[in-house]
Write an enzyme that holds these catalytic residues in place. Structure first.
Site, mmCIF file in Angstrom:
data_model
loop_
_atom_site.group_PDB
_atom_site.id
_atom_site.type_symbol
_atom_site.label_atom_id
_atom_site.label_comp_id
_atom_site.label_asym_id
_atom_site.label_seq_id
_atom_site.Cartn_x
_atom_site.Cartn_y
_atom_site.Cartn_z
ATOM 1 N N SER A 126 0.820 -1.226 0.000
ATOM 2 C CA SER A 126 0.000 0.000 0.000
ATOM 3 C C SER A 126 0.846 1.264 0.000
ATOM 4 O O SER A 126 1.927 1.319 0.576
ATOM 5 C CB SER A 126 -0.904 0.036 1.236
ATOM 6 O OG SER A 126 -1.728 -1.096 1.245
ATOM 7 N N GLU A 127 0.300 2.277 -0.665
ATOM 8 C CA GLU A 127 0.953 3.589 -0.750
ATOM 9 C C GLU A 127 -0.098 4.663 -0.467
ATOM 10 O O GLU A 127 -1.301 4.368 -0.504
ATOM 11 C CB GLU A 127 1.521 3.801 -2.160
ATOM 12 C CG GLU A 127 2.583 2.791 -2.517
ATOM 13 C CD GLU A 127 3.284 3.101 -3.833
ATOM 14 O OE1 GLU A 127 2.842 4.032 -4.548
ATOM 15 O OE2 GLU A 127 4.273 2.416 -4.121
ATOM 16 N N ILE A 157 1.847 -0.022 6.924
ATOM 17 C CA ILE A 157 2.580 -1.288 6.879
ATOM 18 C C ILE A 157 2.620 -1.946 8.260
ATOM 19 O O ILE A 157 3.256 -1.438 9.194
ATOM 20 C CB ILE A 157 4.017 -1.084 6.321
ATOM 21 C CG1 ILE A 157 3.960 -0.341 4.974
ATOM 22 C CG2 ILE A 157 4.728 -2.430 6.189
ATOM 23 C CD1 ILE A 157 3.062 -0.970 3.910
ATOM 24 N N THR A 158 1.939 -3.085 8.352
ATOM 25 C CA THR A 158 1.933 -3.860 9.603
ATOM 26 C C THR A 158 3.356 -4.357 9.867
ATOM 27 O O THR A 158 4.025 -4.843 8.944
ATOM 28 C CB THR A 158 0.975 -5.061 9.472
ATOM 29 O OG1 THR A 158 -0.319 -4.569 9.170
ATOM 30 C CG2 THR A 158 0.922 -5.874 10.766
ATOM 31 N N GLN A 279 -35.683 -13.849 26.239
ATOM 32 C CA GLN A 279 -35.558 -14.238 24.822
ATOM 33 C C GLN A 279 -34.796 -13.183 24.011
ATOM 34 O O GLN A 279 -34.059 -13.516 23.085
ATOM 35 C CB GLN A 279 -36.933 -14.447 24.200
ATOM 36 C CG GLN A 279 -37.478 -15.842 24.419
ATOM 37 C CD GLN A 279 -38.684 -16.120 23.533
ATOM 38 O OE1 GLN A 279 -39.271 -15.211 22.962
ATOM 39 N NE2 GLN A 279 -39.054 -17.383 23.434
ATOM 40 N N GLU A 363 -5.847 -6.022 4.005
ATOM 41 C CA GLU A 363 -5.702 -7.166 3.083
ATOM 42 C C GLU A 363 -6.861 -7.237 2.075
ATOM 43 O O GLU A 363 -7.327 -8.305 1.695
ATOM 44 C CB GLU A 363 -5.487 -8.473 3.860
ATOM 45 C CG GLU A 363 -4.220 -8.360 4.711
ATOM 46 C CD GLU A 363 -3.486 -9.630 5.015
ATOM 47 O OE1 GLU A 363 -3.726 -10.631 4.329
ATOM 48 O OE2 GLU A 363 -2.653 -9.600 5.933
ATOM 49 N N GLY A 364 -7.291 -6.048 1.677
ATOM 50 C CA GLY A 364 -8.387 -5.902 0.715
ATOM 51 C C GLY A 364 -9.676 -5.602 1.462
ATOM 52 O O GLY A 364 -10.137 -6.426 2.257
ATOM 53 N N GLU A 367 -15.288 -4.412 0.150
ATOM 54 C CA GLU A 367 -15.788 -4.072 -1.190
ATOM 55 C C GLU A 367 -14.892 -4.750 -2.237
ATOM 56 O O GLU A 367 -15.383 -5.273 -3.241
ATOM 57 C CB GLU A 367 -15.801 -2.546 -1.369
ATOM 58 C CG GLU A 367 -16.838 -1.811 -0.527
ATOM 59 C CD GLU A 367 -16.502 -1.720 0.973
ATOM 60 O OE1 GLU A 367 -15.341 -1.985 1.352
ATOM 61 O OE2 GLU A 367 -17.419 -1.397 1.759
HETATM 62 N N1 CAA Z 1 -5.417 -13.770 -7.018
HETATM 63 C C1 CAA Z 1 -4.486 -13.906 -7.977
HETATM 64 N N2 CAA Z 1 -4.329 -13.003 -8.957
HETATM 65 C C2 CAA Z 1 -5.145 -11.929 -8.938
HETATM 66 C C3 CAA Z 1 -6.124 -11.720 -7.947
HETATM 67 C C4 CAA Z 1 -6.251 -12.711 -6.950
HETATM 68 N N3 CAA Z 1 -7.140 -12.608 -5.963
HETATM 69 N N4 CAA Z 1 -6.763 -10.558 -8.208
HETATM 70 C C5 CAA Z 1 -6.206 -10.042 -9.299
HETATM 71 N N5 CAA Z 1 -5.231 -10.876 -9.744
HETATM 72 C C6 CAA Z 1 -4.348 -10.736 -10.922
HETATM 73 C C7 CAA Z 1 -5.127 -10.832 -12.219
HETATM 74 O O1 CAA Z 1 -5.284 -12.166 -12.611
HETATM 75 C C8 CAA Z 1 -4.229 -10.054 -13.150
HETATM 76 O O2 CAA Z 1 -3.120 -10.856 -13.467
HETATM 77 P P1 CAA Z 1 -2.541 -10.927 -14.993
HETATM 78 O O3 CAA Z 1 -2.320 -9.527 -15.434
HETATM 79 O O4 CAA Z 1 -1.276 -11.735 -14.857
HETATM 80 O O5 CAA Z 1 -3.586 -11.610 -15.785
HETATM 81 C C9 CAA Z 1 -3.704 -8.929 -12.251
HETATM 82 O O6 CAA Z 1 -3.811 -9.417 -10.911
HETATM 83 C C10 CAA Z 1 -4.461 -7.642 -12.376
HETATM 84 O O7 CAA Z 1 -5.797 -7.919 -12.070
HETATM 85 P P2 CAA Z 1 -7.002 -7.023 -12.572
HETATM 86 O O8 CAA Z 1 -6.872 -6.768 -14.032
HETATM 87 O O9 CAA Z 1 -8.254 -7.681 -12.095
HETATM 88 O O10 CAA Z 1 -6.694 -5.656 -11.818
HETATM 89 P P3 CAA Z 1 -7.682 -4.580 -11.205
HETATM 90 O O11 CAA Z 1 -6.882 -3.359 -11.003
HETATM 91 O O12 CAA Z 1 -8.942 -4.479 -12.004
HETATM 92 O O13 CAA Z 1 -8.116 -5.217 -9.784
HETATM 93 C C11 CAA Z 1 -7.702 -5.761 -7.492
HETATM 94 C C12 CAA Z 1 -7.156 -5.699 -8.897
HETATM 95 C C13 CAA Z 1 -8.399 -7.085 -7.312
HETATM 96 C C14 CAA Z 1 -8.673 -4.626 -7.160
HETATM 97 C C15 CAA Z 1 -6.429 -5.648 -6.632
HETATM 98 O O14 CAA Z 1 -5.809 -4.401 -6.854
HETATM 99 C C16 CAA Z 1 -6.655 -5.828 -5.157
HETATM 100 O O15 CAA Z 1 -6.789 -6.960 -4.674
HETATM 101 N N6 CAA Z 1 -6.669 -4.698 -4.387
HETATM 102 C C17 CAA Z 1 -6.652 -4.776 -2.952
HETATM 103 C C18 CAA Z 1 -5.243 -4.661 -2.479
HETATM 104 C C19 CAA Z 1 -5.066 -5.229 -1.116
HETATM 105 O O16 CAA Z 1 -5.576 -6.285 -0.767
HETATM 106 N N7 CAA Z 1 -4.246 -4.531 -0.316
HETATM 107 C C20 CAA Z 1 -3.911 -5.007 0.960
HETATM 108 C C21 CAA Z 1 -2.640 -4.364 1.402
HETATM 109 S S1 CAA Z 1 -1.618 -5.450 2.284
HETATM 110 C C22 CAA Z 1 -2.176 -5.435 3.866
HETATM 111 O O17 CAA Z 1 -3.198 -4.918 4.202
HETATM 112 C C23 CAA Z 1 -1.298 -6.218 4.744
HETATM 113 C C24 CAA Z 1 -1.250 -5.775 6.136
HETATM 114 O O18 CAA Z 1 -0.332 -5.087 6.510
HETATM 115 C C25 CAA Z 1 -2.218 -6.335 7.108
#
Ligand code: CAA
Length: 381
Positions: A126-127, A157-158, A279, A363-364, A367
């Site tokens: 994340s940025e 960043i955790t 209840q 972690e996403g 939505e």
């Molecule tokens: N598993 C594997 N591959 C995936 C995937 C998944 N769940 N989701 C997307 N991809 C792959 C696609 O297959 C594609 O790969 P190729 O180009 O090789 O075919 C590539 O990623 C791009 O995918 P999209 O075209 O679907 O891209 P998009 O921009 O439309 O959507 C998204 C992507 C699903 C929204 C993605 O950006 C996403 O998951 N965003 C959320 C990010 C996230 O989870 N951040 C968490 C930060 S880490 C954190 O929180 C850790 C912490 O410290 C606790």
């Protein structure tokens, strides 16, 4: 599907439960108030093998399955979700990714100490302007004199300031969009690697959430993980497993909320009887119990698919989406059952709500999980 746990899985669950009660619970409230990182507890988690649970023993790990990891995560998070997220990131996002995609050099140098718990890891995707829209990485890694030179900022960043090794996603070729993103292992102390602020959070307060800065930070080419341009796929693939870990963390919070509500409702009297006899309260307890059970089944299903080497990304998204949603709901109901006592620190349940909320975000976001689920459904049908 068979969810009769093996002797080994039950032993791991019980070990985690006992460790959480004996070693984590006594300091949870104080660390939450002070926002203090549990360094000693993290060291002991490492000694137990809980920081590299699914890594094979050849690489310093405990060689366990994802089901065992889920059971342990639930028990740890039931007592302290801050410790849960520290453990989850090291296991799912750092060790898993390095084991699957790291070179022999990376495994030897970085994975082994991370899996043994001698070192702690972080995952920097994340940025400031790339959260849900994770392909929009502004951090760059330009090639200069055979090195990759990192410049940029990472947010939320955790384990940020506590980690010894950070997996950093950065753009190596802007013209290729997400196919121009690469992943690097960056060691704490590398010149040009610095820290921004440590966040003062609503919940999971004793975990360390920080921003990281990279200014002309030179990384040797052998620290590239997998291949150039594979960094986004690396992040997505590791996050699929991470979502199982966060689902388990959320279940721990939900179950703790249910347990607190059960206990309190059998102690508290109103209108001449225990409130558990009404209840109105029983319906709340039933709803909470059904939700916890459903979340466990969804999460164990995703874990079992992963262990079987099958596709599990949709199921992991479902597990994370549902478990985090019901963690918030269960924590809210636990507060309602406690009445005014639920609103004060003395009774724990207010922390469950504060801790639960983040599981719907990191972690996403939920939505994003729905987008992942819907795209998988549309692909399959
Ligand atoms: N598993 C594997 N591959 C995936 C995937 C998944 N769940 N989701 C997307 N991809 C792959 C696609 O297959 C594609 O790969 P190729 O180009 O090789 O075919 C590539 O990623 C791009 O995918 P999209 O075209 O679907 O891209 P998009 O921009 O439309 O959507 C998204 C992507 C699903 C929204 C993605 O950006 C996403 O998951 N965003 C959320 C990010 C996230 O989870 N951040 C968490 C930060 S880490 C954190 O929180 C850790 C912490 O410290 C606790």
């Amino acid at each position: 599907m068979n969810f009769d746990f093996t002797e080994e899985q039950l032993m791991i669950r019980d070990t985690a439960r006992e460790f959480a009660q004996a070693e984590i619970a006594p300091s949870t409230i104080e660390r939450d108030i002070k926002g203090e990182f549990p360094s000693e507890i993290v060291k002991k988690l490492g000694d137990l093998g809980f920081l590299g649970m699914m890594v094979p023993s050849d690489f310093g790990g405990a060689g366990l399955d994802t089901i065992s990891y889920v059971l342990a995560m639930i028990e740890i998070s039931k007592v302290d979700a801050s410790v849960g997220v520290i453990m989850s990131v090291n296991n799912s996002l750092v060790c898993y990714g390095l084991e699957k995609y790291g070179s022999p050099y990376i495994k030897e140098k970085y994975l082994i100490p991370l899996a043994k718990g001698e070192k702690l890891g972080a995952f920097a995707l994340s940025e400031p302007e790339a959260g849900s829209d994770a392909t929009k990485q502004k951090t760059t890694a330009d090639k200069e004199d055979g090195y990759f030179v990192l410049n940029g900022i990472k947010n939320w960043i955790t384990n940020g300031q506590s980690a010894d090794y950070v997996l950093v996603m950065a753009t190596t070729d802007k013209s290729k969009g997400h196919k121009g993103i690469s992943t690097f292992v960056v060691e704490k102390g590398t010149p040009g690697f610095g820290y921004g602020k440590k966040e003062d959070k609503l919940g999971i307060r004793s975990s360390d959430t920080s921003s990281l800065t990279f200014t002309n930070c030179k990384i040797p080419p052998e620290n590239l993980v997998w291949e150039e341009g594979k960094g986004f796929n690396f992040a997505m693939n590791t996050l699929n497993g991470g979502r199982i870990g966060i689902a388990a963390q959320a279940i721990g919070i939900a179950e703790a909320s249910l347990n607190a509500a059960l206990k309190y409702s059998k102690e508290r009297k109103a209108f001449g009887q225990h409130i558990s006899d009404f209840q109105a309260i029983q319906f709340k307890l039933s709803d909470m119990a059904v939700k916890v059970e459903a979340a466990k089944l969804l999460t164990l299903n995703a874990a079992a698919l992963k262990d079987a080497g099958k596709k599990y990304y949709k199921e992991a998204a479902m597990a994370k989406f549902y478990s985090s949603k019901i963690a918030v709901e269960c924590a809210l109901e636990a507060i309602q059952i406690h009445g005014g006592y639920g609103y004060v620190r003395e009774y724990l349940v207010e922390r469950y709500l504060r801790d639960a909320k983040i599981t719907e975000i990191y972690e996403g976001t939920n939505e994003i999980q729905k987008i992942v689920i819907a795209r998988a459904l549309l692909d399959e049908n």
